[in-house]
Scaffold this active site. Structure first.
Site, PDB file in Angstrom:
ATOM      1  CB  ALA A  37      -0.936  -0.009   1.205  1.00 48.30           C
ATOM      2  CG  HIS A  38       3.371   2.633   3.236  1.00 47.60           C
ATOM      3  ND1 HIS A  38       2.556   1.807   3.964  1.00 47.60           N
ATOM      4  CD2 HIS A  38       3.484   3.783   3.960  1.00 47.60           C
ATOM      5  CE1 HIS A  38       2.213   2.414   5.095  1.00 47.60           C
ATOM      6  NE2 HIS A  38       2.759   3.608   5.126  1.00 47.60           N
ATOM      7  CE  LYS A  39       7.261  -1.244  -5.688  1.00 48.08           C
ATOM      8  NZ  LYS A  39       6.681  -1.004  -7.009  1.00 48.08           N
TER       9      LYS A  39
END
Lengths: 208, 289
Positions: A37-39
């Site tokens: 999700a952060h990527k």
């Protein structure tokens, strides 16, 4: 050490009143986001000059949920009932330090007030907490059934197919989610303190 | 061969939801040693409450159900092909039943297979033995604690570690210090001395199948295990890294043959949710320990 009830959306004043060691019970909405999700956030929302058209709806929804809101580093075990509704079965925190390269930007971009995880984060996130008025809340790693029992409802899930069940954005409503402030908005970090103390003890052990 | 799939599903359910008695007892002892009202004691209280709740509700103790690692000991004449097929079927079924989280991700595409099956996932080790029954040992090895495992090649001048047991001691203390609370302390530390890089890490993980209370038959190794438990707990990292007296529950060490050129020390870190169970299948009867 105080015990404080936090309700979303959380005001900056409520966050600035918190200190390392305070126990909190969280009520309201949270959204899970971990490695993939952060990527995705970095590649679609933060690094490009404009959010791609296909991703604007999710971006707007996350802006709505995370303004004064809470991110949870968690990859849950879920169950879908016969009516198609999702439930959190087992949902403790995952190790947060992997998001250290990104979290300061994410906090600034969305106006997050709290990040829940385990193991603590580094100096970049600590500085972002101070600058933007946010805290890091530590949940007990592995206490997954206990924590899942504070999740009242799964209201939505995004990117489940693309990122997989553990890494999707799960939108949850929680009541009495238990956590401890280990990084506050005043530049204090329990993790820094413990690391320094244990480094000294390690040096003493190595000298034996 | 008979259909053992339901027994394998039950083995997985028990491993994921029912913490072994020796681990729970060690956590209870740790709770008693921490200061009343401390963050360490509060954390262990939450851990113990969660252990109880997971057992009652049959839900995973930790949402990261890790890599399922199967060590299969089988009598002569059994088909490892069939055993593997049946265990893989059980893994997919246990995932559908929410005993396991879908945990196998293709490293190139990022796709999660959704059922915990991949070409090399879960992990199997097969060994034919002289007994007349089947034994399947399963551990669920979480990812957070896997990330803080460490391997050292001695000598290592950074910590004055030579190729001897004192060097091993230094490497293990460094590994526990580096891990801080990130691997979900209090931990069990599995250590292997020797081997090549691959076999050394494997041997270090095999230590987690040992009962927490046992001691290595070699008194020198047993003494080092005991010393490292005490010294690691002097680091003050504590449960979840909140500070406290309990950083490790146990340290287990074993050794392997090595090449003259190599002296590896591998330290694998097992979180407090030290999930392992054994299935014994004998004369058509299955028992899980």
């Amino acid at each position: 050490m105080a015990h404080i009830e936090l309700h979303t959306p959380i005001s900056e004043a409520a966050i600035r009143a918190l200190h390392v060691g305070d126990q909190v019970s969280l009520h309201g909405m949270a959204v899970t986001a971990r490695d993939a999700a952060h990527k995705y956030i970095m590649e679609n929302f933060i690094r490009p000059p404009a959010v791609p058209a296909s991703e604007q709806a999710l971006h707007a929804e996350l802006q709505r949920l995370w303004r004064g809101g809470v991110m949870y580093h968690c990859g849950p075990v879920v169950r879908q009932d016969d009516a198609g509704r999702w439930h959190f079965v087992s949902a403790g925190p995952t190790t947060s330090i992997r998001e250290e390269p990104y979290e300061a930007d994410v906090i600034a971009h969305f106006g997050l007030r709290a990040v829940i995880g385990k193991g603590g984060m580094g100096p970049k996130t600590l500085a972002a907490c101070r600058e933007h008025g946010a805290v890091y809340l530590h949940a007990v790693g592995g206490a997954a059934t206990l924590i899942a029992s504070s999740v009242q409802e799964v209201t939505a899930v995004y990117k489940k197919e693309a990122l997989g069940v553990p890494e999707a954005f799960w939108v949850i409503r929680v009541a009495g989610f238990p956590a401890v402030v280990t990084m506050d908005a005043h530049g204090q970090s329990l993790h820094e303190r413990i690391a320094e103390g244990s480094a000294q003890r390690l040096a003493a052990l190595m000298a034996r | 061969m008979e259909n053992l799939v339901p027994h394998f599903v039950e083995l997985i359910r028990r491993a994921a939801t029912d913490l072994p008695a020796d681990v729970e007892a060690a956590l209870r002892r740790a709770r008693g040693q921490e200061e009343a009202g401390s963050a360490a004691q509060g954390t262990l209280d939450a851990i113990l409450e969660n252990v109880q709740m997971s057992r009652e509700r049959s839900t995973p103790i930790c949402q990261d159900t890790g890599t399922p690692i199967f060590y299969v000991y089988y009598p002569t004449g059994w088909s490892t092909l069939t055993l593997k097929k049946q265990i893989r079927e059980a893994v997919a079924e246990a995932t559908a039943k929410s005993y396991l989280r879908p945990n196998s991700v293709n490293s190139l595409t990022g796709r999660n297979t959704g059922n915990n099956l991949g070409e090399d996932f879960p992990y199997f080790h097969f060994e034919e033995w002289e007994e007349d029954y089947l034994k399947v040992e399963l551990m669920l090895k979480g990812g957070g604690c896997e990330n803080v495992g460490a391997q050292y090649s001695l000598p290592d001048t950074r910590m004055d570690a030579d190729r001897d047991l004192e060097g091993v001691r230094r490497a293990v203390l460094d590994a526990v210090y580096q891990a801080q609370g990130m691997g979900c302390a209090p931990a069990v530390i599995g250590v292997a001395i020797g081997g090549d890089r691959g076999t050394s890490y494997l041997k270090s993980k095999e230590q987690f199948y040992r009962p927490l209370e046992d001691a290595h038959p070699d008194p020198k190794i047993a003494a080092l295990e005991q010393r490292l438990i005490e010294e690691a707990n002097e680091l003050g990292v504590g449960p979840m890294g909140f500070g406290g007296k309990t950083t490790v529950l146990s340290v287990k060490i074993d050794s392997l043959e090595r090449l003259p050129a190599c002296y590896f020390v591998s330290a694998s870190y097992m979180c407090w949710a030290d999930r392992r169970r054994t299935l014994i299948y004998r004369d058509g009867q299955a028992t899980i320990e």
